[in-house]
Motif scaffolding. Structure first.
Motif, PDB file in Angstrom:
ATOM      1  N   SER A  37       0.826  -1.212   0.000  1.00 30.17           N
ATOM      2  CA  SER A  37       0.000   0.000   0.000  1.00 30.17           C
ATOM      3  C   SER A  37       0.860   1.261   0.000  1.00 30.17           C
ATOM      4  O   SER A  37       0.413   2.316  -0.444  1.00 30.17           O
ATOM      5  N   VAL A  38       2.084   1.163   0.488  1.00 28.31           N
ATOM      6  CA  VAL A  38       2.991   2.316   0.487  1.00 28.31           C
ATOM      7  C   VAL A  38       3.484   2.606  -0.927  1.00 28.31           C
ATOM      8  O   VAL A  38       3.723   3.756  -1.284  1.00 28.31           O
ATOM      9  N   TRP A  39       3.602   1.582  -1.736  1.00 26.10           N
ATOM     10  CA  TRP A  39       4.126   1.727  -3.096  1.00 26.10           C
ATOM     11  C   TRP A  39       3.123   2.458  -3.970  1.00 26.10           C
ATOM     12  O   TRP A  39       1.950   2.128  -4.012  1.00 26.10           O
ATOM     13  N   GLU A  40       3.584   3.475  -4.688  1.00 31.56           N
ATOM     14  CA  GLU A  40       2.752   4.241  -5.611  1.00 31.56           C
ATOM     15  C   GLU A  40       3.020   3.775  -7.046  1.00 31.56           C
ATOM     16  O   GLU A  40       4.102   4.002  -7.583  1.00 31.56           O
ATOM     17  N   PRO A  41       2.066   3.120  -7.683  1.00 29.86           N
ATOM     18  CA  PRO A  41       2.291   2.654  -9.059  1.00 29.86           C
ATOM     19  C   PRO A  41       2.309   3.830 -10.029  1.00 29.86           C
ATOM     20  O   PRO A  41       1.620   4.829  -9.843  1.00 29.86           O
ATOM     21  N   SER A  42       3.118   3.675 -11.066  1.00 26.90           N
ATOM     22  CA  SER A  42       3.247   4.774 -12.029  1.00 26.90           C
ATOM     23  C   SER A  42       2.506   4.506 -13.332  1.00 26.90           C
ATOM     24  O   SER A  42       2.039   5.440 -13.971  1.00 26.90           O
ATOM     25  N   GLY A  45      -0.157  -0.813 -15.900  1.00 27.95           N
ATOM     26  CA  GLY A  45       0.260  -2.180 -15.596  1.00 27.95           C
ATOM     27  C   GLY A  45       0.666  -2.334 -14.134  1.00 27.95           C
ATOM     28  O   GLY A  45       0.374  -3.353 -13.501  1.00 27.95           O
ATOM     29  N   ASP A  46       1.351  -1.311 -13.606  1.00 25.46           N
ATOM     30  CA  ASP A  46       1.707  -1.340 -12.185  1.00 25.46           C
ATOM     31  C   ASP A  46       0.467  -1.313 -11.301  1.00 25.46           C
ATOM     32  O   ASP A  46       0.413  -1.992 -10.275  1.00 25.46           O
ATOM     33  N   ARG A  47      -0.530  -0.518 -11.686  1.00 19.40           N
ATOM     34  CA  ARG A  47      -1.764  -0.448 -10.893  1.00 19.40           C
ATOM     35  C   ARG A  47      -2.501  -1.779 -10.894  1.00 19.40           C
ATOM     36  O   ARG A  47      -3.009  -2.224  -9.868  1.00 19.40           O
ATOM     37  N   VAL A  48      -2.556  -2.416 -12.071  1.00 17.31           N
ATOM     38  CA  VAL A  48      -3.210  -3.724 -12.157  1.00 17.31           C
ATOM     39  C   VAL A  48      -2.437  -4.751 -11.331  1.00 17.31           C
ATOM     40  O   VAL A  48      -3.028  -5.544 -10.589  1.00 17.31           O
ATOM     41  N   GLY A  49      -1.116  -4.713 -11.424  1.00 12.79           N
ATOM     42  CA  GLY A  49      -0.294  -5.635 -10.641  1.00 12.79           C
ATOM     43  C   GLY A  49      -0.456  -5.420  -9.150  1.00 12.79           C
ATOM     44  O   GLY A  49      -0.572  -6.386  -8.382  1.00 12.79           O
TER      45      GLY A  49
END
Length: 111
Positions: A37-42, A45-49
């Motif tokens: 939850s700390v990781w911010e997807p860019s 594909g990152d959001r889906v992962g």
């Protein structure tokens, strides 16, 4: 002689191990969810992962909770409940998957 076979009894040692390991694994998966939850997807594909990983981790936490309850109450008492609500849970799972697909499509359109 009867044609019905009796369900196998769970050994006390198995229930003890299940009762001890379920909370430990639940906490481990909770910590994993915190770090994802700390990781911010860019990218999309990152959001889906990230969504898929968090969904899998929440599923594991749910299984740990069910395992802990089964170890305390006893699997023989839990089995009829699971069999009775299994079909409803399958339908709810299909609706959840459909909702997830619609949500991912919506996120793709918005971004």
């Amino acid at each position: 002689m009867s044609d019905k076979t009796q369900p196998r009894q769970m050994f006390a040692e198995s229930r003890l191990m299940l009762g001890m390991l379920s909370p430990v694994l639940g906490v481990f998966f909770g910590v994993c969810i915190y770090f994802t939850s700390v990781w911010e997807p860019s990218t999309f594909g990152d959001r889906v992962g990230k969504f898929a990983v968090e969904d899998i981790l929440f599923t594991f936490i749910t299984l740990c909770a069910v395992g802990f309850i089964a170890s305390v109450v006893g699997p023989d008492r839990v089995r009829p409940l699971v069999l009775r609500i299994g079909g409803r849970a399958a339908r709810a799972g299909l609706v959840l998957m459909l909702g997830t697909i619609v949500y991912m499509f919506y996120c793709w359109l918005v971004s």
